[in-house]
Design an enzyme around this catalytic site. Structure first.
Site, PDB file in Angstrom:
ATOM      1  N   LYS A   1      -5.151   1.306   5.628  1.00 40.74           N
ATOM      2  CA  LYS A   1      -4.901   1.720   4.241  1.00 40.74           C
ATOM      3  C   LYS A   1      -5.983   2.708   3.839  1.00 40.74           C
ATOM      4  O   LYS A   1      -7.082   2.700   4.411  1.00 40.74           O
ATOM      5  CB  LYS A   1      -4.962   0.503   3.311  1.00 40.74           C
ATOM      6  CG  LYS A   1      -4.246   0.686   2.002  1.00 40.74           C
ATOM      7  CD  LYS A   1      -2.765   0.361   2.137  1.00 40.74           C
ATOM      8  CE  LYS A   1      -1.999   0.610   0.860  1.00 40.74           C
ATOM      9  NZ  LYS A   1      -0.627   0.065   0.970  1.00 40.74           N
TER      10      LYS A   1
ATOM     11  N   ASP B   1       1.434   5.143  -1.760  1.00 49.77           N
ATOM     12  CA  ASP B   1       1.213   3.862  -2.432  1.00 49.77           C
ATOM     13  C   ASP B   1       1.054   4.241  -3.916  1.00 49.77           C
ATOM     14  O   ASP B   1       1.560   5.298  -4.329  1.00 49.77           O
ATOM     15  CB  ASP B   1      -0.020   3.136  -1.870  1.00 49.77           C
ATOM     16  CG  ASP B   1      -0.105   1.665  -2.315  1.00 49.77           C
ATOM     17  OD1 ASP B   1       0.633   0.834  -1.765  1.00 49.77           O
ATOM     18  OD2 ASP B   1      -0.892   1.340  -3.232  1.00 49.77           O
TER      19      ASP B   1
HETATM   20  P1  NDP Z   1       3.612   3.955  -8.368  1.00 48.59           P
HETATM   21  O1  NDP Z   1       2.379   4.738  -8.508  1.00 48.59           O
HETATM   22  O2  NDP Z   1       4.899   4.652  -8.119  1.00 48.59           O
HETATM   23  O3  NDP Z   1       3.830   3.011  -9.639  1.00 48.59           O
HETATM   24  C1  NDP Z   1       2.876   2.081  -9.997  1.00 48.59           C
HETATM   25  C2  NDP Z   1       3.338   1.361 -11.245  1.00 48.59           C
HETATM   26  O4  NDP Z   1       2.491   0.260 -11.505  1.00 48.59           O
HETATM   27  C3  NDP Z   1       3.272   2.244 -12.476  1.00 48.59           C
HETATM   28  O5  NDP Z   1       4.245   1.834 -13.399  1.00 48.59           O
HETATM   29  C4  NDP Z   1       1.855   1.958 -12.992  1.00 48.59           C
HETATM   30  O6  NDP Z   1       1.690   2.206 -14.370  1.00 48.59           O
HETATM   31  C5  NDP Z   1       1.739   0.478 -12.712  1.00 48.59           C
HETATM   32  N1  NDP Z   1       0.331   0.134 -12.479  1.00 48.59           N
HETATM   33  C6  NDP Z   1      -0.489   0.617 -11.510  1.00 48.59           C
HETATM   34  N2  NDP Z   1      -1.707   0.120 -11.618  1.00 48.59           N
HETATM   35  C7  NDP Z   1      -1.680  -0.702 -12.662  1.00 48.59           C
HETATM   36  C8  NDP Z   1      -2.654  -1.520 -13.276  1.00 48.59           C
HETATM   37  N3  NDP Z   1      -3.920  -1.579 -12.810  1.00 48.59           N
HETATM   38  N4  NDP Z   1      -2.277  -2.260 -14.354  1.00 48.59           N
HETATM   39  C9  NDP Z   1      -1.003  -2.182 -14.830  1.00 48.59           C
HETATM   40  N5  NDP Z   1      -0.035  -1.425 -14.280  1.00 48.59           N
HETATM   41  C10 NDP Z   1      -0.371  -0.705 -13.210  1.00 48.59           C
HETATM   42  O7  NDP Z   1       3.308   2.920  -7.198  1.00 48.59           O
HETATM   43  P2  NDP Z   1       4.336   2.061  -6.311  1.00 48.59           P
HETATM   44  O8  NDP Z   1       5.533   1.709  -7.086  1.00 48.59           O
HETATM   45  O9  NDP Z   1       4.499   2.753  -5.025  1.00 48.59           O
HETATM   46  O10 NDP Z   1       3.446   0.753  -6.022  1.00 48.59           O
HETATM   47  C11 NDP Z   1       3.544  -0.416  -6.825  1.00 48.59           C
HETATM   48  C12 NDP Z   1       3.049  -1.610  -6.032  1.00 48.59           C
HETATM   49  O11 NDP Z   1       3.867  -1.771  -4.865  1.00 48.59           O
HETATM   50  C13 NDP Z   1       1.610  -1.501  -5.500  1.00 48.59           C
HETATM   51  O12 NDP Z   1       1.044  -2.786  -5.481  1.00 48.59           O
HETATM   52  C14 NDP Z   1       1.807  -1.033  -4.061  1.00 48.59           C
HETATM   53  O13 NDP Z   1       0.719  -1.378  -3.248  1.00 48.59           O
HETATM   54  C15 NDP Z   1       3.054  -1.804  -3.696  1.00 48.59           C
HETATM   55  N6  NDP Z   1       3.823  -1.293  -2.576  1.00 48.59           N
HETATM   56  C16 NDP Z   1       4.245   0.003  -2.528  1.00 48.59           C
HETATM   57  C17 NDP Z   1       5.007   0.438  -1.473  1.00 48.59           C
HETATM   58  C18 NDP Z   1       5.547   1.819  -1.400  1.00 48.59           C
HETATM   59  O14 NDP Z   1       6.247   2.130  -0.428  1.00 48.59           O
HETATM   60  N7  NDP Z   1       5.328   2.687  -2.369  1.00 48.59           N
HETATM   61  C19 NDP Z   1       5.337  -0.442  -0.338  1.00 48.59           C
HETATM   62  C20 NDP Z   1       4.891  -1.805  -0.522  1.00 48.59           C
HETATM   63  C21 NDP Z   1       4.155  -2.186  -1.596  1.00 48.59           C
HETATM   64  P3  NDP Z   1       0.937   3.586 -14.819  1.00 48.59           P
HETATM   65  O15 NDP Z   1       1.856   4.676 -14.439  1.00 48.59           O
HETATM   66  O16 NDP Z   1       0.729   3.437 -16.286  1.00 48.59           O
HETATM   67  O17 NDP Z   1      -0.357   3.616 -14.062  1.00 48.59           O
HETATM   68  O1  2IT Z   2       1.938  -1.289   0.919  1.00 46.80           O
HETATM   69  C1  2IT Z   2       2.716  -0.699   1.661  1.00 46.80           C
HETATM   70  O2  2IT Z   2       3.348  -1.288   2.545  1.00 46.80           O
HETATM   71  C2  2IT Z   2       2.922   0.738   1.456  1.00 46.80           C
HETATM   72  N1  2IT Z   2       2.345   1.320   0.544  1.00 46.80           N
HETATM   73  C3  2IT Z   2       3.813   1.524   2.393  1.00 46.80           C
HETATM   74  C4  2IT Z   2       3.057   1.877   3.652  1.00 46.80           C
HETATM   75  C5  2IT Z   2       3.782   2.785   4.606  1.00 46.80           C
HETATM   76  O3  2IT Z   2       3.120   3.150   5.592  1.00 46.80           O
HETATM   77  O4  2IT Z   2       4.942   3.112   4.421  1.00 46.80           O
END
Ligand code: NDP
Ligand code: 2IT
Length: 444
Positions: A125, A165
């Site tokens: 990561k 992420d």
């Molecule tokens: P994005 O940046 O697309 O969206 C993040 C969302 O979460 C936004 O709505 C943001 O609000 C909110 N957020 C982020 N940080 C905080 C915080 N500290 N407190 C409150 N709200 C928060 O990210 P993703 O959707 O990609 O990721 C969301 C979660 O999913 C993370 O935990 C990530 O690790 C996990 N994840 C992502 C994957 C991927 O493929 N993208 C795969 C697996 C897991 P704001 O815009 O106001 O900051």
């Molecule tokens: O937390 C996760 O699994 C991700 N942000 C996606 C990682 C990836 O390599 O697609």
């Protein structure tokens, strides 16, 4: 078990001031007690001591200039945690909260998540405490280029393959890919989440959210009506949350709330996802603005209160530790049936224990949100073959992978004496695969 406690103590001593990393390590090591009892060779070979120490940790300076000509310095991270079953693989997070502890917790979780996908990917990561909010496109581009100007030496299609992420989506992946290609003169699959015209895979954008709902659907087999007609609360409104809502709605659920870091919206008639997509994906605005288009909805400042809304299904999809003991208690009192973690480690240890003890269906992040990285693995497969599969093909592979993650986690829980406990099941199933590969490779 004394041995596990002593390993934990050593890890804590070696990694002071890393609460998120310790939280992830404690959860996983505690669930491995029955595994160590059954496989004393892991202890002799110091698998736990080795697996908690990253193979390599890189921290670097990222200097860039904003549109006004002002200079800025951020810190970049890439933690290459474990490559026993394949190249390091895992996303990059750009968010002001990013520090070594958070990158290490994410990298550590990723090892086991990636093992569960059945695809050959190790865990890693990275990211930066850079805050993309309010930055212009050109500032984002210059930051991404500066970030890749160092990162390029450490990654590659067969060594380490980042992705998105929090704060890193298609736009950022594009700028980073472009810079890598410019520096190295190579068009290779060294990052996933690429654009569809330059090596990306269909379904990668939707994959984490869709996969989450496929996993929850699998957990709900045997529960009356399953997702059909179920009230659903989804935190976050980013990549994961949006496509979790999309798939849940397709399967008949009624999603009534979403959030961002400012607050949450409650729309009792069901969230209009087109508005959310326009606000978040196109215009990069705040979720509060949803009310301009749907005045019947309600907005509440502060994101934690979202868990007060009664629901059958809770899909925390924002960030770590967003559900604490108090929120878990409220969810349980309101009759929650299933929790599927779209985010990584969104439940505090207290909340997670409460879900397990209550016996509700509880899909931990490393199993439930593995669809994103699994589809990254499918993107790499298509790149290796220099081909691309149609949407239905990738989607059906994703669905099968999510089913197999559910089955292997559920079977491991049963085999190791905790039937129905998917936290233990996912940890054990992921761990054994990586541990056996480490045994095969000899001491390193
Ligand atoms: P994005 O940046 O697309 O969206 C993040 C969302 O979460 C936004 O709505 C943001 O609000 C909110 N957020 C982020 N940080 C905080 C915080 N500290 N407190 C409150 N709200 C928060 O990210 P993703 O959707 O990609 O990721 C969301 C979660 O999913 C993370 O935990 C990530 O690790 C996990 N994840 C992502 C994957 C991927 O493929 N993208 C795969 C697996 C897991 P704001 O815009 O106001 O900051
Ligand atoms: O937390 C996760 O699994 C991700 N942000 C996606 C990682 C990836 O390599 O697609």
């Amino acid at each position: 078990m004394e041995y596990i406690e002593s390993v934990l103590q050593d890890v804590a001593l070696r990694n002071p001031n890393q609460p998120e990393f310790m939280q992830a390590v404690e959860e996983i090591l505690h669930s491995l007690k029955p595994v160590i009892a059954k496989h004393p060779e892991y202890k002799d070979l110091k698998i736990l001591e080795r697996i908690t120490e990253p193979e390599r940790q890189i921290m670097f300076r990222v200097a860039w200039q904003d549109d006004a000509g002002k200079n800025h310095v951020n810190r970049g991270y890439r933690v290459e945690f474990n490559s026993a079953i394949g190249p390091f693989k895992g996303g990059l997070r750009f968010h002001p909260s990013v520090n070594l502890s958070i990158v290490k917790f994410l990298g550590f979780e990723q090892i086991f998540k990636n093992a569960l996908t059945t695809l050959p990917m190790g865990g890693g990561k990275g990211g930066s405490e850079f805050d993309p909010k309010g930055k212009s496109d050109s500032e984002i581009m210059r930051f991404c280029q500066a970030f890749m100007t160092e990162l390029y030496r450490h990654i590659g299609a067969d060594t380490d393959v980042p992705a998105g992420d929090i704060g890193v989506g298609g736009r950022e992946v594009g700028y980073m890919y472009g810079q890598y290609k410019r520096i190295t003169n190579r068009s290779e699959s060294m990052i996933t989440g690429k654009g569809l015209h330059w090596g990306g895979s269909l379904v990668r954008t939707e994959a984490t959210g869709y996969g989450l709902v496929y996993f929850v659907d699998e957990m709900l087999k045997g529960v009356k009506n399953g997702l059909d007609g179920a009230t659903c609360v989804v935190s976050g409104s980013g990549n994961v949350a949006i496509y979790a809502v999309e798939k849940a709605q397709q399967l008949g659920a009624k999603c009534v709330a979403m959030s961002d870091s400012g607050g949450y919206i409650y729309d009792p008639d069901g969230i209009k996802l087109d508005t959310i997509k326009q606000l978040k994906e196109v215009e990069r605005r705040r979720i509060k603005d949803y009310l301009e288009f749907h005045p019947g909805a309600k907005y509440v400042d502060g994101c934690g209160g979202i868990w007060d809304i009664p629901c059958k299904i809770a899909l925390p999809s924002a960030t770590q530790n967003e559900i604490d003991g108090e929120a878990a208690k409220t969810l349980l009192n309101n009759g929650v049936v299933a929790i599927g973690e779209g985010a990584n480690m969104p439940s505090t240890p207290e909340a997670a224990d409460m879900f397990v003890d209550a016996g509700v269906l509880y899909g931990p992040g490393k199993a439930a949100n593995a669809g994103g990285v699994a589809t990254s693995g499918l993107e790499m497969q298509q790149n290796d073959m220099r081909t691309s599969w149609c949407f239905e093909d990738v989607d059906s592979r994703l669905k099968n992978i999510m089913k197999s993650i559910y089955t292997s986690s559920s079977n491991a829980a049963e085999e190791y004496g905790c039937p129905g406990n998917l936290v233990v099941g996912a940890n054990v199933a992921g761990f054994i695969k990586v541990a056996n590969a480490m045994v095969d490779h000899g001491l390193m």
